[in-house]
Design an enzyme around this catalytic site. Structure first.
Site, PDB file in Angstrom:
ATOM      1  N   PHE A  32     -31.617 -40.019  15.515  1.00 21.91           N
ATOM      2  CA  PHE A  32     -30.646 -41.109  15.344  1.00 21.91           C
ATOM      3  C   PHE A  32     -31.348 -42.273  14.642  1.00 21.91           C
ATOM      4  O   PHE A  32     -32.474 -42.620  14.981  1.00 21.91           O
ATOM      5  CB  PHE A  32     -30.089 -41.540  16.700  1.00 21.91           C
ATOM      6  N   ALA A  66     -32.767 -41.829  21.065  1.00 22.91           N
ATOM      7  CA  ALA A  66     -33.802 -42.474  21.863  1.00 22.91           C
ATOM      8  C   ALA A  66     -33.703 -42.114  23.344  1.00 22.91           C
ATOM      9  O   ALA A  66     -34.724 -41.994  24.026  1.00 22.91           O
ATOM     10  CB  ALA A  66     -33.745 -43.989  21.677  1.00 22.91           C
ATOM     11  N   THR A  96     -21.547 -53.913  22.370  1.00 23.85           N
ATOM     12  CA  THR A  96     -21.296 -53.545  23.766  1.00 23.85           C
ATOM     13  C   THR A  96     -22.599 -53.570  24.561  1.00 23.85           C
ATOM     14  O   THR A  96     -23.676 -53.751  24.004  1.00 23.85           O
ATOM     15  CB  THR A  96     -20.690 -52.126  23.859  1.00 23.85           C
ATOM     16  N   HIS A  98     -23.970 -51.062  25.818  1.00 21.98           N
ATOM     17  CA  HIS A  98     -24.619 -49.765  25.646  1.00 21.98           C
ATOM     18  C   HIS A  98     -26.096 -49.933  25.248  1.00 21.98           C
ATOM     19  O   HIS A  98     -26.974 -49.262  25.784  1.00 21.98           O
ATOM     20  CB  HIS A  98     -23.866 -48.942  24.598  1.00 21.98           C
ATOM     21  N   PHE A 123     -45.670 -46.562  22.800  1.00 21.15           N
ATOM     22  CA  PHE A 123     -44.269 -46.967  22.653  1.00 21.15           C
ATOM     23  C   PHE A 123     -44.018 -47.415  21.221  1.00 21.15           C
ATOM     24  O   PHE A 123     -44.406 -48.505  20.822  1.00 21.15           O
ATOM     25  CB  PHE A 123     -43.958 -48.101  23.632  1.00 21.15           C
ATOM     26  N   ARG A 137     -39.766 -53.879  10.439  1.00 23.40           N
ATOM     27  CA  ARG A 137     -40.762 -53.318  11.360  1.00 23.40           C
ATOM     28  C   ARG A 137     -41.160 -51.890  10.991  1.00 23.40           C
ATOM     29  O   ARG A 137     -42.106 -51.343  11.554  1.00 23.40           O
ATOM     30  CB  ARG A 137     -40.230 -53.368  12.796  1.00 23.40           C
TER      31      ARG A 137
END
Length: 191
Positions: A32, A66, A96, A98, A123, A137
């Site tokens: 994704f 993720a 939202t 989410h 991470f 990034r």
């Protein structure tokens, strides 16, 4: 102008070297937001190779998003084949709640996997408000967080080896020196 020497730490510290040679790494990458995650993945792999990892010692596992990263990372860590796991994904804030739910669960899951398996996890999951921040990034303005995650993974794998090596020798019954199973790398007796 006076040139000063680098300051010395007050006490010596245990540190992991940035040397990936002889170590194995797994990279878990979410599909994704692939426009971003593929850039992070390429940079992480580049970082590992530049620090001495052999290409054959880098495994890549792809997951849908993720949210699936922690389970894949934990599954890979439990194989005991890897010195560190690099987790790569990209979450973009929407309108939202989410986003907040997923960010919290992914972060908690990766941390929990590292703590419970004892295998370092790096991470490399971006948590950004906008696509522009994610692009920055992933190599445009702010370096590449995939490369930074690779650095962290190599250093932590090295630190774990240093710490494990310090406690590896023990004296058993009768005063004979024993080496822990982890230090022996005796995989046949581990699960």
């Amino acid at each position: 102008m006076k040139i000063e020497a680098l300051p010395q730490p007050a006490l010596p510290a245990l540190e992991g070297a940035l040397d990936a040679s002889g170590k194995r790494f797994a990279v878990v990458v979410a599909r994704f937001n692939a426009f971003i995650t593929e850039r992070l993945l390429l940079s992480a792999c580049d970082g590992l190779v530049r620090m001495g990892a052999a290409r054959k010692d880098i495994a890549i596992a792809r997951v849908p998003g993720a949210f699936e990263i922690p389970l894949a990372a934990r599954t890979l860590a439990l194989t005991r084949k890897y010195d560190a796991i690099i987790c790569i994904g990209c979450l973009l804030r929407g309108d939202t709640a989410h986003y907040d739910v997923i960010v919290n669960e992914v972060t908690r899951g990766i941390g929990q996997s590292a703590q419970e398996t004892g295998v370092p996890h790096a991470f490399g999951v971006l948590t950004c408000d906008t696509l522009e921040q994610a692009i920055d990034r992933a190599g445009l303005k702010m370096g590449n967080k995939g490369f930074e995650a690779a650095l962290a993974a190599v250093e932590m794998a090295g630190l774990k080896a240093v710490v494990s090596g310090q406690g590896a020798e023990r004296r058993g019954a009768g005063g004979k020196k024993q080496v822990s199973r982890v230090a022996r790398n005796d995989k046949a007796k581990r699960r």
